[in-house]
Design a protein around this motif. Structure first.
Motif, PDB file in Angstrom:
ATOM      1  N   SER A 260       0.620  -1.276  -0.223  1.00 24.22           N
ATOM      2  CA  SER A 260       0.045  -0.105  -0.255  1.00 24.22           C
ATOM      3  C   SER A 260       0.978   1.250  -0.340  1.00 24.22           C
ATOM      4  O   SER A 260       2.005   1.291   0.330  1.00 24.22           O
ATOM      5  N   ARG A 261       0.380   2.278  -0.594  1.00 33.31           N
ATOM      6  CA  ARG A 261       1.393   3.499  -0.839  1.00 33.31           C
ATOM      7  C   ARG A 261       0.088   3.906   0.863  1.00 33.31           C
ATOM      8  O   ARG A 261      -0.272   3.732   1.439  1.00 33.31           O
ATOM      9  N   PHE A 262       1.083   4.831   1.324  1.00 30.09           N
ATOM     10  CA  PHE A 262       1.520   5.685   2.805  1.00 30.09           C
ATOM     11  C   PHE A 262      -0.087   5.634   3.090  1.00 30.09           C
ATOM     12  O   PHE A 262      -0.554   5.179   4.378  1.00 30.09           O
TER      13      PHE A 262
ATOM     14  N   GLU B 143      -4.719   1.596  11.994  1.00 22.93           N
ATOM     15  CA  GLU B 143      -4.203   0.828  13.011  1.00 22.93           C
ATOM     16  C   GLU B 143      -3.037  -0.110  11.937  1.00 22.93           C
ATOM     17  O   GLU B 143      -2.179  -0.772  13.302  1.00 22.93           O
ATOM     18  N   ASP B 144      -3.302   0.284  10.810  1.00 19.83           N
ATOM     19  CA  ASP B 144      -1.747  -0.872   9.691  1.00 19.83           C
ATOM     20  C   ASP B 144      -0.769  -0.039  10.495  1.00 19.83           C
ATOM     21  O   ASP B 144       0.358  -0.397  10.429  1.00 19.83           O
ATOM     22  N   LEU B 145      -0.501   1.772   9.995  1.00 22.31           N
ATOM     23  CA  LEU B 145       0.998   1.937  10.840  1.00 22.31           C
ATOM     24  C   LEU B 145       1.056   2.072  12.011  1.00 22.31           C
ATOM     25  O   LEU B 145       1.989   2.353  11.938  1.00 22.31           O
ATOM     26  N   TYR B 146      -0.396   1.553  12.904  1.00 23.10           N
ATOM     27  CA  TYR B 146       0.267   2.218  13.825  1.00 23.10           C
ATOM     28  C   TYR B 146       0.853   0.379  14.234  1.00 23.10           C
ATOM     29  O   TYR B 146       2.701   0.151  15.389  1.00 23.10           O
ATOM     30  N   THR B 147       0.777  -0.605  14.026  1.00 24.93           N
ATOM     31  CA  THR B 147       1.281  -2.174  14.100  1.00 24.93           C
ATOM     32  C   THR B 147       2.502  -1.566  13.470  1.00 24.93           C
ATOM     33  O   THR B 147       3.047  -2.453  13.826  1.00 24.93           O
ATOM     34  N   VAL B 148       2.920  -1.381  12.194  1.00 19.12           N
ATOM     35  CA  VAL B 148       4.006  -1.804  10.895  1.00 19.12           C
ATOM     36  C   VAL B 148       5.109  -0.699  12.507  1.00 19.12           C
ATOM     37  O   VAL B 148       5.810  -0.798  12.558  1.00 19.12           O
ATOM     38  N   VAL B 149       4.484   0.325  12.870  1.00 23.83           N
ATOM     39  CA  VAL B 149       5.679   1.741  13.922  1.00 23.83           C
ATOM     40  C   VAL B 149       6.064   0.406  15.119  1.00 23.83           C
ATOM     41  O   VAL B 149       7.082   0.778  15.181  1.00 23.83           O
TER      42      VAL B 149
ATOM     43  N   PRO C 153       6.125   8.432   3.085  1.00 26.88           N
ATOM     44  CA  PRO C 153       4.847   9.257   2.685  1.00 26.88           C
ATOM     45  C   PRO C 153       5.082   8.674   1.125  1.00 26.88           C
ATOM     46  O   PRO C 153       4.038   8.869  -0.224  1.00 26.88           O
ATOM     47  N   ASN C 154       6.506   8.519   0.825  1.00 29.84           N
ATOM     48  CA  ASN C 154       6.822   8.479  -0.679  1.00 29.84           C
ATOM     49  C   ASN C 154       7.140   7.148  -0.804  1.00 29.84           C
ATOM     50  O   ASN C 154       7.958   7.106  -1.643  1.00 29.84           O
ATOM     51  N   ALA C 155       6.538   6.449   0.039  1.00 29.42           N
ATOM     52  CA  ALA C 155       7.106   4.623  -0.291  1.00 29.42           C
ATOM     53  C   ALA C 155       5.737   4.344  -0.257  1.00 29.42           C
ATOM     54  O   ALA C 155       4.777   4.410  -0.173  1.00 29.42           O
ATOM     55  N   TRP C 156       6.048   2.913  -0.840  1.00 26.78           N
ATOM     56  CA  TRP C 156       5.038   1.470  -0.964  1.00 26.78           C
ATOM     57  C   TRP C 156       5.829   0.811   0.134  1.00 26.78           C
ATOM     58  O   TRP C 156       6.986   0.883   1.106  1.00 26.78           O
ATOM     59  N   HIS C 157       4.316   0.493   0.687  1.00 25.22           N
ATOM     60  CA  HIS C 157       4.421  -0.353   2.374  1.00 25.22           C
ATOM     61  C   HIS C 157       4.254  -1.649   1.868  1.00 25.22           C
ATOM     62  O   HIS C 157       2.785  -1.824   1.694  1.00 25.22           O
ATOM     63  N   LEU C 158       4.775  -2.503   2.651  1.00 27.23           N
ATOM     64  CA  LEU C 158       4.886  -4.202   2.600  1.00 27.23           C
ATOM     65  C   LEU C 158       4.329  -4.862   3.482  1.00 27.23           C
ATOM     66  O   LEU C 158       5.121  -4.918   4.119  1.00 27.23           O
ATOM     67  N   LEU C 159       3.457  -5.727   3.974  1.00 30.78           N
ATOM     68  CA  LEU C 159       2.989  -5.989   5.029  1.00 30.78           C
ATOM     69  C   LEU C 159       3.078  -7.189   4.971  1.00 30.78           C
ATOM     70  O   LEU C 159       1.889  -7.614   4.054  1.00 30.78           O
ATOM     71  N   GLY C 160       3.626  -8.324   5.982  1.00 31.45           N
ATOM     72  CA  GLY C 160       3.063  -9.588   5.487  1.00 31.45           C
ATOM     73  C   GLY C 160       2.297 -10.089   6.779  1.00 31.45           C
ATOM     74  O   GLY C 160       2.912  -9.532   7.675  1.00 31.45           O
ATOM     75  N   TRP C 161       1.159  -9.950   6.496  1.00 31.34           N
ATOM     76  CA  TRP C 161      -0.049 -10.435   7.670  1.00 31.34           C
ATOM     77  C   TRP C 161      -0.681 -11.946   7.730  1.00 31.34           C
ATOM     78  O   TRP C 161      -0.390 -13.127   6.510  1.00 31.34           O
TER      79      TRP C 161
END
Length: 170
Positions: free
Chosen positions: A27-29, A35-41, A64-72
């Motif tokens: 996802s983009r920022f 909730e996702d951002l808090y979990t990443v942080v 803000p300029n990155a793509w964020h790859l999250l593995g759930w």
């Protein structure tokens, strides 16, 4: 979303199922939920600042300029973030594409989740910038891990935030 097999042990519901699937979210920022951002942080802070005993400014202005790859991994009662990386197209962080803030949850280390994360990150960045080189700033202690993924060291060791790094290209 794509899937990769893993054996996380942090959630008894997840661990009791044996081999579980990782669901990848890229996802983009602006698309991340609070909730996702808090979990990443929380994951980045737990590993990079607390575990590695390295006080540094994680909020570096690049999210803000990155793509964020999250593995759930989805358990029976909750989902757990087990892997994360930040992806940059060429010209944003470096002239090359870039992968950074590569992290796995402590409870899944040694299960192949790190390799799965990097495979997915490489696949995603290739789709964002086909055929472009990829540059990373790797912690020296895991340089061999990245060498095994086809990266080559292109700089002398240097210190960043109290940790020795090397630049690597693929």
């Amino acid at each position: 979303m794509s899937k990769t097999s893993a054996r996380p042990a942090s959630d008894p519901d997840i661990a009791s199922r044996g081999s579980d699937d990782i669901f990848w979210q890229c996802s983009r920022f602006s698309e991340l939920t609070p909730e996702d951002l808090y979990t990443v942080v929380r994951l980045r802070e737990a590993v990079f600042i607390v575990e590695q005993n390295c006080p540094y400014p994680d909020a570096d202005g690049r999210d803000p300029n990155a793509w964020h790859l999250l593995g759930w991994v989805q358990g029976s009662t909750r989902r757990s973030l087990v892997a994360y990386a930040r992806l940059f197209v060429p010209g944003v962080r470096y002239d090359e594409g870039s992968i950074g803030r590569v992290v796995t949850a402590p409870e899944v280390r040694g299960t192949g989740v790190g390799k799965a994360l990097m495979a997915e990150a490489l696949r995603r960045i290739e789709s964002l910038a086909p055929g472009q080189p990829i540059k990373i700033a790797a912690q020296r202690r895991i340089e061999d891990f990245y060498l095994g993924l086809g990266f080559r060291t292109v700089s002398a060791p240097y210190e960043e935030d109290g940790i020795i790094h090397v630049d690597m290209l693929r």
